[in-house]
Structures are given as structure tokens and as C-alpha cells.
Design a protein around this motif. Structure first.
Motif, PDB file in Angstrom:
ATOM      1  N   ASN A 199       0.817  -1.218   0.000  1.00  0.00           N
ATOM      2  CA  ASN A 199       0.000   0.000   0.000  1.00  0.00           C
ATOM      3  C   ASN A 199       0.851   1.268   0.000  1.00  0.00           C
ATOM      4  O   ASN A 199       0.345   2.349  -0.325  1.00  0.00           O
TER       5      ASN A 199
ATOM      6  N   ARG B 228      -5.404  -2.882  -6.214  1.00  0.00           N
ATOM      7  CA  ARG B 228      -6.109  -4.090  -6.631  1.00  0.00           C
ATOM      8  C   ARG B 228      -5.129  -4.960  -7.410  1.00  0.00           C
ATOM      9  O   ARG B 228      -3.959  -4.595  -7.547  1.00  0.00           O
ATOM     10  N   GLU B 229      -5.620  -6.088  -7.918  1.00  0.00           N
ATOM     11  CA  GLU B 229      -4.750  -6.937  -8.732  1.00  0.00           C
ATOM     12  C   GLU B 229      -4.166  -6.127  -9.891  1.00  0.00           C
ATOM     13  O   GLU B 229      -4.875  -5.404 -10.589  1.00  0.00           O
TER      14      GLU B 229
ATOM     15  N   TRP C  14      -2.883  -9.380  -5.489  1.00  0.00           N
ATOM     16  CA  TRP C  14      -3.851  -8.827  -4.545  1.00  0.00           C
ATOM     17  C   TRP C  14      -4.562  -9.955  -3.786  1.00  0.00           C
ATOM     18  O   TRP C  14      -4.194 -11.132  -3.877  1.00  0.00           O
ATOM     19  N   GLN C  15      -5.539  -9.618  -3.007  1.00  0.00           N
ATOM     20  CA  GLN C  15      -6.083 -10.522  -1.996  1.00  0.00           C
ATOM     21  C   GLN C  15      -6.752 -11.767  -2.572  1.00  0.00           C
ATOM     22  O   GLN C  15      -6.419 -12.897  -2.217  1.00  0.00           O
ATOM     23  N   ASP C  16      -7.695 -11.604  -3.469  1.00  0.00           N
ATOM     24  CA  ASP C  16      -8.496 -12.742  -3.939  1.00  0.00           C
ATOM     25  C   ASP C  16      -7.658 -13.739  -4.726  1.00  0.00           C
ATOM     26  O   ASP C  16      -7.753 -14.953  -4.511  1.00  0.00           O
TER      27      ASP C  16
ATOM     28  N   ALA D  10      -5.202 -15.676  -2.489  1.00  0.00           N
ATOM     29  CA  ALA D  10      -5.873 -16.698  -1.687  1.00  0.00           C
ATOM     30  C   ALA D  10      -6.226 -17.927  -2.515  1.00  0.00           C
ATOM     31  O   ALA D  10      -6.349 -19.035  -1.980  1.00  0.00           O
TER      32      ALA D  10
ATOM     33  N   ASP E  74      -1.548 -16.174   2.713  1.00  0.00           N
ATOM     34  CA  ASP E  74      -2.547 -15.547   1.850  1.00  0.00           C
ATOM     35  C   ASP E  74      -2.362 -14.041   1.759  1.00  0.00           C
ATOM     36  O   ASP E  74      -2.648 -13.441   0.721  1.00  0.00           O
ATOM     37  N   ASP E  75      -1.911 -13.410   2.850  1.00  0.00           N
ATOM     38  CA  ASP E  75      -1.696 -11.969   2.815  1.00  0.00           C
ATOM     39  C   ASP E  75      -0.268 -11.614   2.406  1.00  0.00           C
ATOM     40  O   ASP E  75       0.184 -10.476   2.572  1.00  0.00           O
TER      41      ASP E  75
ATOM     42  N   TYR F 251       0.792 -11.090  -0.423  1.00  0.00           N
ATOM     43  CA  TYR F 251       0.792 -10.088  -1.495  1.00  0.00           C
ATOM     44  C   TYR F 251       1.149  -8.699  -0.977  1.00  0.00           C
ATOM     45  O   TYR F 251       1.593  -7.821  -1.736  1.00  0.00           O
ATOM     46  N   LYS F 252       0.950  -8.475   0.327  1.00  0.00           N
ATOM     47  CA  LYS F 252       1.287  -7.179   0.916  1.00  0.00           C
ATOM     48  C   LYS F 252       2.792  -6.961   1.018  1.00  0.00           C
ATOM     49  O   LYS F 252       3.255  -5.829   1.163  1.00  0.00           O
TER      50      LYS F 252
END
Length: 332
Positions: A210, A242-243, A284-286, A289, A297-298, A300-301
Motif C-alpha cells: 500500500n 487491486r490486482e 492482490w487478496q483474492d 488466496a 494468503d496476505d 501479497y502485501k
């Protein structure tokens, strides 16, 4: 290491001077690690010649590697620096030469040969000590190059059937005190031309997606893969909400750095050699996962891919010719 026929020859090397980098082979002869006297290190898995780790002199990791990726040679490694060749992504339906190959080709899922190491030192050690002893200057400028090879004769038979060209690849990973370089030489050893794409799929470790931006892509045209390859033009830095999956053609050319910026400060510069494109990716998140080999899963941050390559078109290589390309990453 097991010697195999038809493997490519190592690139010419420059004899090193003391102090020497330490190179070791471990994990059942599947990984090669190099450590400089100043503490920087790099680790390469022979499955895909994938760079798993790159640490600075304080032992801080610069790359991101998934916690759930397979390291047993059963699946492409998620993270580090996988090597994409001879096709990027799924093969286009209108390109029959690579139509049967898996996504991102076979280089990242083939067993490579370790061809050896060479060390070098800056000529500064012979010119001026700048008040330091020659040993101190030599240590500061020491680098080590690891060479890896893959040829058509070493491919698994089923892979060779899918891409029946005679070729040789030399992949070099060069660890310096202030940089990491990856370079590839592709040689056409066939009696007919072939075409290909190539990309260094680098996963950078970051603190917070972010607060991360990519600089050096302003005014660049790009294809947005999340919107059906829609053609767009970048304005200002790239940020992430986002992605993101985009193929850029920077306006400044390969020698103009593309930079990863965190909280307003540069973290890395990426300089390309003979590579016209840059892919920027974060799932990104979806999507993260939904990938079994992406963990946590997180995660990507904590990562962003900035990938130097030649992927918007095809490199055509005539019989007997060679193609060379490279990227150099410089922490800031």
C-alpha cells in the motif's frame, strides 16, 4: 555434480584475486550458494536455475519467496527469480511453435547444470586505494559469477517433443557488494531459425504494497492483462489498490532505471540490457488466496514483481546466432 553430455560450456571468466567468495553446493546437490567476504549472499536452486535468496551484508533478504512453494522439483518455484523461456504466460493460440508448452515455458521447470564460478575485482584496486589498503578495496569491489547451463540435449524427452529445437542456454547470476545481475545467452544450434520470449520474473520483498510505487514508467504504453489486454498509457508512478498485471514498454529504453519506491524512498533500481519490456504484477487478496503455492494468503502485501523481459513480440534467432540479455538490480 553429475556430468551430462551436450551441456553448454561456461562463459569465459576473469581470474579472481584474494579474498575469495565462498561457493558451496548443498541439499543433495540441488542448490548453489555464494557468499562474499563482506557478507552478501545468493542462493540458486538448480530446478529452473531459480534464485531463491539474495541477502545484503546485514543478512536482510531482498527477494520474496512463498512459504508454501514446492522446492522438491515437482512444480515451478513461486518467488525469488524464476526464468521464463521460451514463452511468456500461456502460449498465444496463433503461435503454434509454443502452443503445447506449459505456461512460462520449460526453463523454470528443467534441471540445470552448475557450470562453475568465477570472481572479479574492480580495476580500482590497481589504480588507487583512496586511503585504504589494496585488500580493503578489493574486498569492497569483489563479485562472484555463477554460471548455469541448459541445452536441448538435456531436456526431458517429453519436453523436447513439444519444442524440438537445438539450442543452448547460459544463465549467469552475478553477486556484487552493491548489486545482483542476471544474464542469459541463448544460442541457436539448429539448422533453422526459432523464435522465443524471455523474462526475469523477479519477486521483490517489500514492507507494504500500500506504500509502494513503481517509478520510471510514466508515459509508457502498457497492456492491462486484468482487462483483456487493453492498451493504455501510464501517467505518473504505478501504485497498487487491486490486482495488477501489466506489460509495459518504457519510453526511456532499457538503460533507464525502473525503480521500486517505498514510502517515498527508493528501494531498488532495475536496469535492463537488450530487454524492452517490464511486467509489473501483484495478485492482490483474492487471487493470492486462490493460489495453493502462494503463502501466506496476505503475502501479497509483502511482495511486488518487476520483471525485465522481451515479451510483447518474439525474438527470432537464426542458425548459429546468439541472443544476450541481462538485468542489474541495485538496492538504494
Amino acid at each position: 555434480m553429475v556430468d551430462r553430455p551436450n551441456k553448454p560450456s561456461a562463459l569465459s571468466s576473469t581470474p579472481g584475486l584474494n579474498p575469495q567468495a565462498q561457493v558451496s553446493i548443498s541439499h543433495g546437490s540441488s542448490r548453489v550458494t555464494a557468499v562474499l567476504p563482506t557478507g552478501q549472499s545468493v542462493e540458486v536452486h538448480l530446478y529452473g536455475a531459480t534464485v531463491l535468496s539474495w541477502k545484503d551484508s546485514r543478512g536482510q533478504e531482498q527477494l520474496w519467496l512463498s512459504e508454501t512453494t514446492k522446492l522438491d522439483g515437482s512444480k515451478a518455484i513461486r518467488g525469488g527469480i524464476p526464468l521464463v523461456f521460451p514463452v511468456f504466460g500461456p502460449s498465444p493460440p496463433d503461435h503454434p511453435a509454443t502452443a503445447q508448452l506449459p505456461q512460462h515455458g520449460f526453463a523454470r521447470t528443467s534441471r540445470w547444470e552448475f557450470l562453475g564460478k568465477s570472481t572479479s575485482e574492480s580495476s580500482e584496486v590497481f589504480q588507487s586505494s583512496r586511503g585504504q589498503s589494496s585488500a580493503e578495496v578489493a574486498t569492497a569491489d569483489l563479485s562472484v559469477k555463477l554460471d548455469f547451463g541448459l541445452s536441448s540435449g538435456n531436456l526431458e524427452p517429453e519436453v523436447r517433443k513439444l519444442w524440438p529445437h537445438a539450442f543452448g542456454l547460459i544463465y549467469s547470476v552475478t553477486l556484487g557488494c552493491n548489486s545482483l545481475s542476471t544474464s542469459l545467452v541463448v544460442t541457436n544450434e539448429d539448422d533453422k531459425p526459432f523464435d522465443f520470449q524471455v523474462l526475469f520474473h523477479t519477486y521483490f520483498g517489500i514492507s507494504d504494497i500500500n506504500k509502494t510505487e513503481i517509478a520510471g514508467l510514466d508515459k509508457a504504453e502498457y497492456l492491462d492483462k486484468t482487462e483483456g489486454y487493453a492498451a493504455k498509457t501510464q501517467s505518473a508512478n504505478v501504485s497498487f489498490t487491486r490486482e495488477t498485471d501489466r506489460v509495459y514498454t518504457p519510453v526511456g529504453g532499457p538503460r533507464e532505471p525502473v525503480s521500486i519506491v517505498e514510502s517515498g524512498k527508493k528501494r531498488f533500481d532495475v536496469v535492463r540490457d537488450n530487454l524492452g519490456d517490464v511486467v509489473v504484477w501483484n495478485p492482490w487478496q483474492d487471487k493470492a488466496a486462490g493460489m495453493a503455492d502462494f503463502g501466506p494468503d496476505d503475502g501479497y502485501k509483502k511482495m511486488v514483481c518487476v520483471e525485465a523481459g522481451s515479451v510483447r513480440g518474439w525474438q527470432v534467432l537464426e542458425p548459429g546466432d546468439a541472443f544476450e540479455c541481462a538485468q542489474t538490480i541495485v538496492p538504494q
